[in-house]
Design a protein around this motif. Structure first.
Motif, PDB file in Angstrom:
ATOM      1  N   THR A  28       0.833  -1.206   0.000  1.00 12.28           N
ATOM      2  CA  THR A  28       0.000   0.000   0.000  1.00 12.28           C
ATOM      3  C   THR A  28       0.865   1.253   0.000  1.00 12.28           C
ATOM      4  O   THR A  28       1.797   1.381   0.797  1.00 12.28           O
ATOM      5  CB  THR A  28      -0.932   0.010   1.225  1.00 12.28           C
ATOM      6  N   HIS A  29       0.591   2.159  -0.939  1.00 14.22           N
ATOM      7  CA  HIS A  29       1.298   3.437  -1.097  1.00 14.22           C
ATOM      8  C   HIS A  29       2.758   3.268  -1.534  1.00 14.22           C
ATOM      9  O   HIS A  29       3.530   4.222  -1.480  1.00 14.22           O
ATOM     10  CB  HIS A  29       1.273   4.270   0.183  1.00 14.22           C
ATOM     11  N   GLN A  30       3.145   2.077  -1.986  1.00 20.46           N
ATOM     12  CA  GLN A  30       4.546   1.833  -2.312  1.00 20.46           C
ATOM     13  C   GLN A  30       4.799   1.822  -3.815  1.00 20.46           C
ATOM     14  O   GLN A  30       3.954   1.412  -4.596  1.00 20.46           O
ATOM     15  CB  GLN A  30       4.989   0.486  -1.728  1.00 20.46           C
ATOM     16  N   ARG A  31       6.001   2.269  -4.200  1.00 19.91           N
ATOM     17  CA  ARG A  31       6.541   2.075  -5.542  1.00 19.91           C
ATOM     18  C   ARG A  31       7.761   1.178  -5.387  1.00 19.91           C
ATOM     19  O   ARG A  31       8.709   1.532  -4.679  1.00 19.91           O
ATOM     20  CB  ARG A  31       6.929   3.409  -6.193  1.00 19.91           C
ATOM     21  N   ILE A  32       7.755   0.013  -6.037  1.00 21.12           N
ATOM     22  CA  ILE A  32       8.760  -1.010  -5.771  1.00 21.12           C
ATOM     23  C   ILE A  32       9.344  -1.516  -7.092  1.00 21.12           C
ATOM     24  O   ILE A  32       8.603  -1.929  -7.988  1.00 21.12           O
ATOM     25  CB  ILE A  32       8.138  -2.194  -5.000  1.00 21.12           C
ATOM     26  N   GLU A  33      10.653  -1.492  -7.217  1.00 15.87           N
ATOM     27  CA  GLU A  33      11.308  -2.023  -8.408  1.00 15.87           C
ATOM     28  C   GLU A  33      10.993  -3.503  -8.561  1.00 15.87           C
ATOM     29  O   GLU A  33      10.887  -4.238  -7.563  1.00 15.87           O
ATOM     30  CB  GLU A  33      12.815  -1.794  -8.320  1.00 15.87           C
ATOM     31  N   ILE A  34      10.844  -3.961  -9.772  1.00 16.14           N
ATOM     32  CA  ILE A  34      10.341  -5.305 -10.036  1.00 16.14           C
ATOM     33  C   ILE A  34      11.186  -6.386  -9.363  1.00 16.14           C
ATOM     34  O   ILE A  34      10.660  -7.371  -8.850  1.00 16.14           O
ATOM     35  CB  ILE A  34      10.230  -5.558 -11.561  1.00 16.14           C
ATOM     36  N   ASN A  35      12.512  -6.222  -9.334  1.00 12.57           N
ATOM     37  CA  ASN A  35      13.366  -7.259  -8.759  1.00 12.57           C
ATOM     38  C   ASN A  35      13.212  -7.390  -7.250  1.00 12.57           C
ATOM     39  O   ASN A  35      13.570  -8.431  -6.679  1.00 12.57           O
ATOM     40  CB  ASN A  35      14.835  -6.968  -9.078  1.00 12.57           C
ATOM     41  N   THR A  36      12.704  -6.360  -6.611  1.00  9.36           N
ATOM     42  CA  THR A  36      12.505  -6.423  -5.167  1.00  9.36           C
ATOM     43  C   THR A  36      11.412  -7.421  -4.812  1.00  9.36           C
ATOM     44  O   THR A  36      11.466  -8.073  -3.766  1.00  9.36           O
ATOM     45  CB  THR A  36      12.135  -5.037  -4.615  1.00  9.36           C
ATOM     46  N   LEU A  37      10.434  -7.560  -5.693  1.00  6.03           N
ATOM     47  CA  LEU A  37       9.285  -8.421  -5.422  1.00  6.03           C
ATOM     48  C   LEU A  37       9.354  -9.748  -6.165  1.00  6.03           C
ATOM     49  O   LEU A  37       8.811 -10.748  -5.702  1.00  6.03           O
ATOM     50  CB  LEU A  37       7.994  -7.685  -5.805  1.00  6.03           C
ATOM     51  N   LEU A  38      10.037  -9.753  -7.302  1.00 10.79           N
ATOM     52  CA  LEU A  38      10.128 -10.967  -8.123  1.00 10.79           C
ATOM     53  C   LEU A  38      11.594 -11.370  -8.298  1.00 10.79           C
ATOM     54  O   LEU A  38      12.390 -10.589  -8.830  1.00 10.79           O
ATOM     55  CB  LEU A  38       9.494 -10.737  -9.496  1.00 10.79           C
ATOM     56  N   ASP A  39      11.934 -12.583  -7.885  1.00  8.83           N
ATOM     57  CA  ASP A  39      13.308 -13.058  -8.054  1.00  8.83           C
ATOM     58  C   ASP A  39      13.703 -13.114  -9.521  1.00  8.83           C
ATOM     59  O   ASP A  39      14.874 -12.899  -9.868  1.00  8.83           O
ATOM     60  CB  ASP A  39      13.468 -14.451  -7.424  1.00  8.83           C
ATOM     61  N   ASN A  40      12.752 -13.440 -10.368  1.00 12.25           N
ATOM     62  CA  ASN A  40      13.022 -13.524 -11.812  1.00 12.25           C
ATOM     63  C   ASN A  40      12.470 -12.300 -12.547  1.00 12.25           C
ATOM     64  O   ASN A  40      12.043 -12.384 -13.695  1.00 12.25           O
ATOM     65  CB  ASN A  40      12.447 -14.810 -12.396  1.00 12.25           C
ATOM     66  N   GLY A  41      12.467 -11.151 -11.855  1.00 16.06           N
ATOM     67  CA  GLY A  41      11.945  -9.929 -12.458  1.00 16.06           C
ATOM     68  C   GLY A  41      12.709  -9.484 -13.682  1.00 16.06           C
ATOM     69  O   GLY A  41      12.114  -9.005 -14.662  1.00 16.06           O
ATOM     70  N   ASN A  42      14.037  -9.635 -13.684  1.00 17.31           N
ATOM     71  CA  ASN A  42      14.828  -9.243 -14.856  1.00 17.31           C
ATOM     72  C   ASN A  42      14.464 -10.072 -16.076  1.00 17.31           C
ATOM     73  O   ASN A  42      14.378  -9.557 -17.198  1.00 17.31           O
ATOM     74  CB  ASN A  42      16.328  -9.405 -14.569  1.00 17.31           C
ATOM     75  N   GLU A  43      14.236 -11.361 -15.846  1.00 20.04           N
ATOM     76  CA  GLU A  43      13.857 -12.250 -16.949  1.00 20.04           C
ATOM     77  C   GLU A  43      12.528 -11.820 -17.556  1.00 20.04           C
ATOM     78  O   GLU A  43      12.384 -11.750 -18.787  1.00 20.04           O
ATOM     79  CB  GLU A  43      13.773 -13.686 -16.442  1.00 20.04           C
ATOM     80  N   LEU A  44      11.548 -11.521 -16.694  1.00 18.92           N
ATOM     81  CA  LEU A  44      10.250 -11.073 -17.197  1.00 18.92           C
ATOM     82  C   LEU A  44      10.389  -9.742 -17.936  1.00 18.92           C
ATOM     83  O   LEU A  44       9.835  -9.570 -19.028  1.00 18.92           O
ATOM     84  CB  LEU A  44       9.253 -10.931 -16.044  1.00 18.92           C
ATOM     85  N   SER A  45      11.137  -8.801 -17.349  1.00 21.44           N
ATOM     86  CA  SER A  45      11.311  -7.486 -17.984  1.00 21.44           C
ATOM     87  C   SER A  45      11.938  -7.622 -19.364  1.00 21.44           C
ATOM     88  O   SER A  45      11.489  -7.002 -20.339  1.00 21.44           O
ATOM     89  CB  SER A  45      12.194  -6.586 -17.116  1.00 21.44           C
ATOM     90  N   ASP A  46      12.993  -8.437 -19.457  1.00 21.20           N
ATOM     91  CA  ASP A  46      13.673  -8.617 -20.748  1.00 21.20           C
ATOM     92  C   ASP A  46      12.709  -9.153 -21.804  1.00 21.20           C
ATOM     93  O   ASP A  46      12.698  -8.681 -22.956  1.00 21.20           O
ATOM     94  CB  ASP A  46      14.851  -9.577 -20.598  1.00 21.20           C
TER      95      ASP A  46
END
Length: 263
Positions: free
Chosen positions: A108-126
């Motif tokens: 709630t009320h947060q802005r969070i970089e994808i890798n902070t929440l998803l271990d494979n966030g870089n893979e999804l972003s790419d």
């Protein structure tokens, strides 16, 4: 330009939609985007260009890929390029527990970089950035979240059912919701906040506001009289009640908000 694709049926409880925004046709440079209070969690990918936000008088660039939590606040974002394209995923309130295994109130009320929440966030972003079309990006995201579905703990099941029912029916009073949940008042409030990010009272306020925006946006005539008719149908007591909540969630009054939306 703004486009929406709905998720497949098995994901509809957890993902509202996938969307694509392109501000190429907008007349203002730089473009200013005004976000309002929302009950939804979003994951945004800035495919081209990026926005900055005003933080205590300073413009700060936001993440190229990141989560934007449900909030009662409004914000201003500023385009820092001549053209900005965004791929977005709008989640239902219960997605935090379902996909990410964390209580929604932590977002709630947060802005969070994808890798902070998803271990494979870089893979999804790419994969999202490599996909060439909106449809291809949607397929990538759908496949990713197909693999991320987790079973809800049994303690959440009664509240999940109530939250889903609120999407389809008239908003109910908190005592009614507590009674339907078969939980104690304290258990209900704690579990409700973990699933939605808000107390039940705040969540119902935002849902009423969102329904008002949806119904009013569908009307051609947005005179004060027509807006008040919509508000009364949704349970607002009077014009002052509507204006107070609207100011809290948008920083504006209903008439000014819809005039600017038309321009």
């Amino acid at each position: 330009m703004y486009q929406i694709i709905r998720p497949p049926d098995h994901l509809k409880k957890y993902i509202d939609n996938f969307w694509w925004g392109d501000d190429l046709d907008l007349p203002q440079r730089p473009n200013i985007y005004h976000s309002v209070a929302t009950s939804k969690l979003e994951l945004l990918f800035f495919d081209q260009g990026i926005y900055s936000h005003n933080n205590n008088g300073k413009k700060e660039a936001i993440f190229r890929a990141g989560f934007y939590g449900q909030t009662t606040s409004f914000s201003h974002y500023y385009a820092s390029a001549k053209r900005t394209t965004i791929f977005g995923i709008t989640f239902s309130p219960i997605a935090a527990v379902k996909f990410f295994r964390i209580p929604a109130n932590e977002l709630t009320h947060q802005r969070i970089e994808i890798n902070t929440l998803l271990d494979n966030g870089n893979e999804l972003s790419d994969k999202i950035f490599e996909a060439q079309t909106f449809q291809q990006k949607t397929i990538v995201a759908t496949n990713f979240f197909n693999d991320g579905l987790n079973e809800l703990h049994f303690k959440y099941l009664a509240i999940e059912k109530l939250i889903l029912s609120l999407e389809q029916t008239n908003l109910k009073s908190i005592p009614q919701l507590v009674a339907q949940s078969s939980l104690s008042q304290r258990q209900f409030e704690r579990t409700f906040k973990e699933l939605t990010g808000f107390s039940a009272n705040t969540y119902l306020k935002i849902k009423r506001f969102e329904r008002f925006i949806e119904k009013a946006s569908a009307r051609i005539n947005t005179s004060e009289h027509k807006l008040l008719d919509i508000a009364l149908d949704l349970g607002y007591y009077d014009q002052a009640h509507l204006n107070r909540h609207f100011k809290e969630f948008t920083g504006s009054n209903p008439k000014a908000y819809f005039q600017n939306a038309i321009l």
